[in-house]
Each structure stands twice: as structure tokens, then as C-alpha cells.
Design a protein around this motif. Sequence first.
Motif, PDB file in Angstrom:
ATOM      1  N   LYS A  11      47.187  60.517   2.516  1.00 46.21           N
ATOM      2  CA  LYS A  11      48.350  60.654   3.100  1.00 46.21           C
ATOM      3  C   LYS A  11      48.549  60.577   5.072  1.00 46.21           C
ATOM      4  O   LYS A  11      50.043  60.375   5.211  1.00 46.21           O
ATOM      5  N   LEU A  12      48.052  61.417   5.255  1.00 46.01           N
ATOM      6  CA  LEU A  12      48.065  62.155   6.359  1.00 46.01           C
ATOM      7  C   LEU A  12      48.267  61.000   7.645  1.00 46.01           C
ATOM      8  O   LEU A  12      48.874  60.610   8.669  1.00 46.01           O
ATOM      9  N   ALA A  13      46.732  60.046   6.734  1.00 44.46           N
ATOM     10  CA  ALA A  13      46.691  59.049   8.003  1.00 44.46           C
ATOM     11  C   ALA A  13      47.165  58.484   7.957  1.00 44.46           C
ATOM     12  O   ALA A  13      48.228  56.968   9.261  1.00 44.46           O
ATOM     13  N   ASP A  28      49.244  56.794  11.785  1.00 41.93           N
ATOM     14  CA  ASP A  28      49.409  55.044  11.504  1.00 41.93           C
ATOM     15  C   ASP A  28      50.631  55.255  11.930  1.00 41.93           C
ATOM     16  O   ASP A  28      51.103  53.860  12.653  1.00 41.93           O
ATOM     17  N   ALA A  29      51.618  55.451  10.958  1.00 43.92           N
ATOM     18  CA  ALA A  29      53.554  55.245  11.679  1.00 43.92           C
ATOM     19  C   ALA A  29      54.346  56.371  12.140  1.00 43.92           C
ATOM     20  O   ALA A  29      54.606  55.751  13.074  1.00 43.92           O
ATOM     21  N   GLY A  76      38.736  62.820   7.661  1.00 46.75           N
ATOM     22  CA  GLY A  76      40.165  61.971   8.061  1.00 46.75           C
ATOM     23  C   GLY A  76      39.866  62.756   9.614  1.00 46.75           C
ATOM     24  O   GLY A  76      39.905  64.105  10.434  1.00 46.75           O
ATOM     25  N   ASP A  77      40.547  61.792   9.944  1.00 45.35           N
ATOM     26  CA  ASP A  77      41.197  61.872  11.981  1.00 45.35           C
ATOM     27  C   ASP A  77      42.503  62.026  12.674  1.00 45.35           C
ATOM     28  O   ASP A  77      42.167  61.620  13.798  1.00 45.35           O
ATOM     29  N   ALA A  78      43.659  62.251  11.567  1.00 44.43           N
ATOM     30  CA  ALA A  78      44.960  61.771  11.680  1.00 44.43           C
ATOM     31  C   ALA A  78      45.779  62.686  12.637  1.00 44.43           C
ATOM     32  O   ALA A  78      46.025  63.180  13.279  1.00 44.43           O
ATOM     33  N   LEU A  79      44.753  64.034  12.612  1.00 41.31           N
ATOM     34  CA  LEU A  79      45.245  65.215  13.228  1.00 41.31           C
ATOM     35  C   LEU A  79      46.113  65.328  14.668  1.00 41.31           C
ATOM     36  O   LEU A  79      44.617  64.522  15.959  1.00 41.31           O
ATOM     37  N   VAL A  80      47.199  65.766  15.224  1.00 33.52           N
ATOM     38  CA  VAL A  80      46.643  66.336  16.672  1.00 33.52           C
ATOM     39  C   VAL A  80      46.048  67.180  17.496  1.00 33.52           C
ATOM     40  O   VAL A  80      45.364  67.434  18.153  1.00 33.52           O
ATOM     41  N   ALA A  81      46.533  68.348  16.700  1.00 36.94           N
ATOM     42  CA  ALA A  81      45.400  69.186  16.714  1.00 36.94           C
ATOM     43  C   ALA A  81      45.944  70.447  15.364  1.00 36.94           C
ATOM     44  O   ALA A  81      46.742  70.157  14.222  1.00 36.94           O
ATOM     45  N   ALA A  82      44.283  71.240  15.034  1.00 33.64           N
ATOM     46  CA  ALA A  82      44.506  72.122  14.227  1.00 33.64           C
ATOM     47  C   ALA A  82      44.035  73.651  14.350  1.00 33.64           C
ATOM     48  O   ALA A  82      43.856  73.687  15.181  1.00 33.64           O
TER      49      ALA A  82
END
Length: 370
Positions: free
Chosen positions: A148-150, A154-155, A170-176
Motif C-alpha cells: 500500500k505504501l509503495a 508511486d503516486a 519496502g523502500d517507499a519511505l522518505v524517512a523513518a
Amino acid sequence: MTVTLADVAARARVSPATVSRVLNGNYPVAASTRERVLRAVDDLDYVLNGPASSLAAATSDLVGILVNDIADPFFGIMAGAAQTQIGGPGDGSGRAGGEKLAVICNTGGSPERELTYLTLLQRQRAAAVVLTGGAVENPEHQAAMAAKLAKLADAGTRIVFCGRPPLPEGDALVAALAFDNRGGGRRLTEHLISLGHRRIGYVAGPRERTTTRHRLEGHREALHASGLDDFPAGGGPGDGSGHRAGDDDPLVVHGPYDRRSGYEATLELLRRAPDVTAIVAANDTVALGACAAVRDQGMRIPQDISVAGFDDLPFSVDAVPALTTVRLPLFEAGARAGRLAMGKENPPPGGIATIAAELMIRGSTAAPRG
């Protein structure tokens, strides 16, 4: 008569495209030009058509902040701090231009609600999503979250974790922004051991939460280092021991992160091990319940039994006696998450930052009576 974008452009003596750039905050505009546009917006009381704007742009003016329980100060402080960075341009003018609408999504700790809110935010083309607090350690849910985060990323949606570690995949993060729960838990128990406590009970949070596991692992590491624990230090999923920290341990009772759980779990601990001289609670709210249970059993804090919490929520210093706890910089972390969500701050190296926890020693802990 409805004021249009063209009316604002004419008033400010710029093109409609320039007005759009100022209001959307997605393109650099000279300060003097921006000032003229914002003055025209104020003079004409122009209101941007949000739905139409979001259709024309990749994202909308919406930012979602996911919390387990907004009534819990742990989440409320972070969400409020994030909103200070999301809700305006930060110049103190109160004018339109660059603001985002922060929406609090209260999941109630439900993994299903978490996914549902992310789907709704995806449909709204959210500009950013901030997810706060510990995550559920369930492989199926983690896979669903990563997918879902991906899609959101992508959007064009920025994804920021605040107070939780990144997903295993998963590598969709800006930051953690992950709190050092393990280190804080270890230092808290080391403090009790240094005072002379050898039988320490632990009121843990829900088993499936990352926060629960990390804090309990830190507690166990301290016990193990002092030879006070027969269980593997840091046991848990993926560590090779095959043992999840706290399983089958009579000195550990799991429950929700609330006062009632602290009360009932403490009574259970005292029934199992009446010789405990200290109790560590999963958080400060749980610690309040633990204190009430101890007093109802006719014992004094800390003369008969010490009690410690975690988080350093605002009420912890006003408890009687004041609560020894571990301070997490909740407001600072929330504000930083808000800046990252807005693109006001560069992500940390590698996208992951560990935020230190500070031991706060107060009157609820003391050396056990000899």
C-alpha cells in the motif's frame, strides 16, 4: 460573485500560472511576487478550489496522520507537533500559500483500519502520510502495508514513520524516525539493578507490537548482563533463539497500553511473585495503574516497592511520588516528521534516524529495603 484565479492574477498584476504556483507551493516564486499574490488573495478573500486543484496536480493539499489513539498523550503530542509544521508555511502571516490540511486518522490499534485509512488517503491523492507509534509484527500485515505504501509513493505521496521502525521490506519511505526503545528499556532496568533490585516485575504492552518487543528486549538485556535472567537476552522474532521475549516468564505480564491493564497486570504479578521489589511498566499510563494496584495492596512507593514507566508523558512528573521514566522527545520527533512530510527538511542519511531516549530518575524508585 465568486472570485476566480484570474481575478487574483489581475489584482496582483501577474499571470494565473504564477498565482497557481504561489498557492500550490510547488514552484519557486520571487518573494516580492509572492507577497503581491498573497495580498491579493487576502483582499479578494479568494478560496482555492481544492478538488479541482488536486485533479490537476499529482497530489492534493491533504496530509494524513495515523495514530492508534488520539486520546493517548503519546500520540496526541506527536500528531499535534506534526500539525504545526503541516498546517502553514511557517512565516507566521496566516496567509494562504503552501499550507496543507492535516487529517488525524484514529485506527484504534486495528491493522485493518490502518490499511483502510491508507486506501482512503490514496484516493484523496494525499500529499503526505505520517504513521506514528509502533507497528504490528504480522508478516501478512507487513506485506500489505509495504504494498500500500509503495502505491502511495508511486503516486507522489511522501511517507514518513514517526516513532516506529521501517518495515522489513519496502523502500517507499522518505524517512523513518525510530525511538531507541531498546536502549531506553535497558538503561531503566540497569538503574533499578544499580539500586539493588534483583526481583523485577514487568508489565508489558501487547505482544504483537514492535514497541513492546523492543522495550522488553532492553529490559531483558540488562537482566541478562547482570545474571538475573534465565531467558535469552533480546529473544524475539528473527534473532535465532526461537524464544520471544517474555514468553513463559512469571515476572512478565502482557496487556494493552492503558491504566486498567497496569492495575490488573500488577495484581497478577504480585500474586505470582510477592517478593518483587520493583515493577517496570510498558508506559507511563500503565505505570499509573501499577501504582494504584500497589497502594491498594497496602504498600508504599518506593519504600516497599519501586515503580517505573516509559515515555515521560506530561503527567509523570506530577504523580506522587514523581515517576521515574524514560523520556522520548515526542514533540520534537512529531515536528520533525511534519517537516519531512512537507519537504521542509532533508531526510536523514539512509532515510532512518534513531532518536535517543533519556532516563529520568525521580522519586518512584529507590533502593529496596534490606
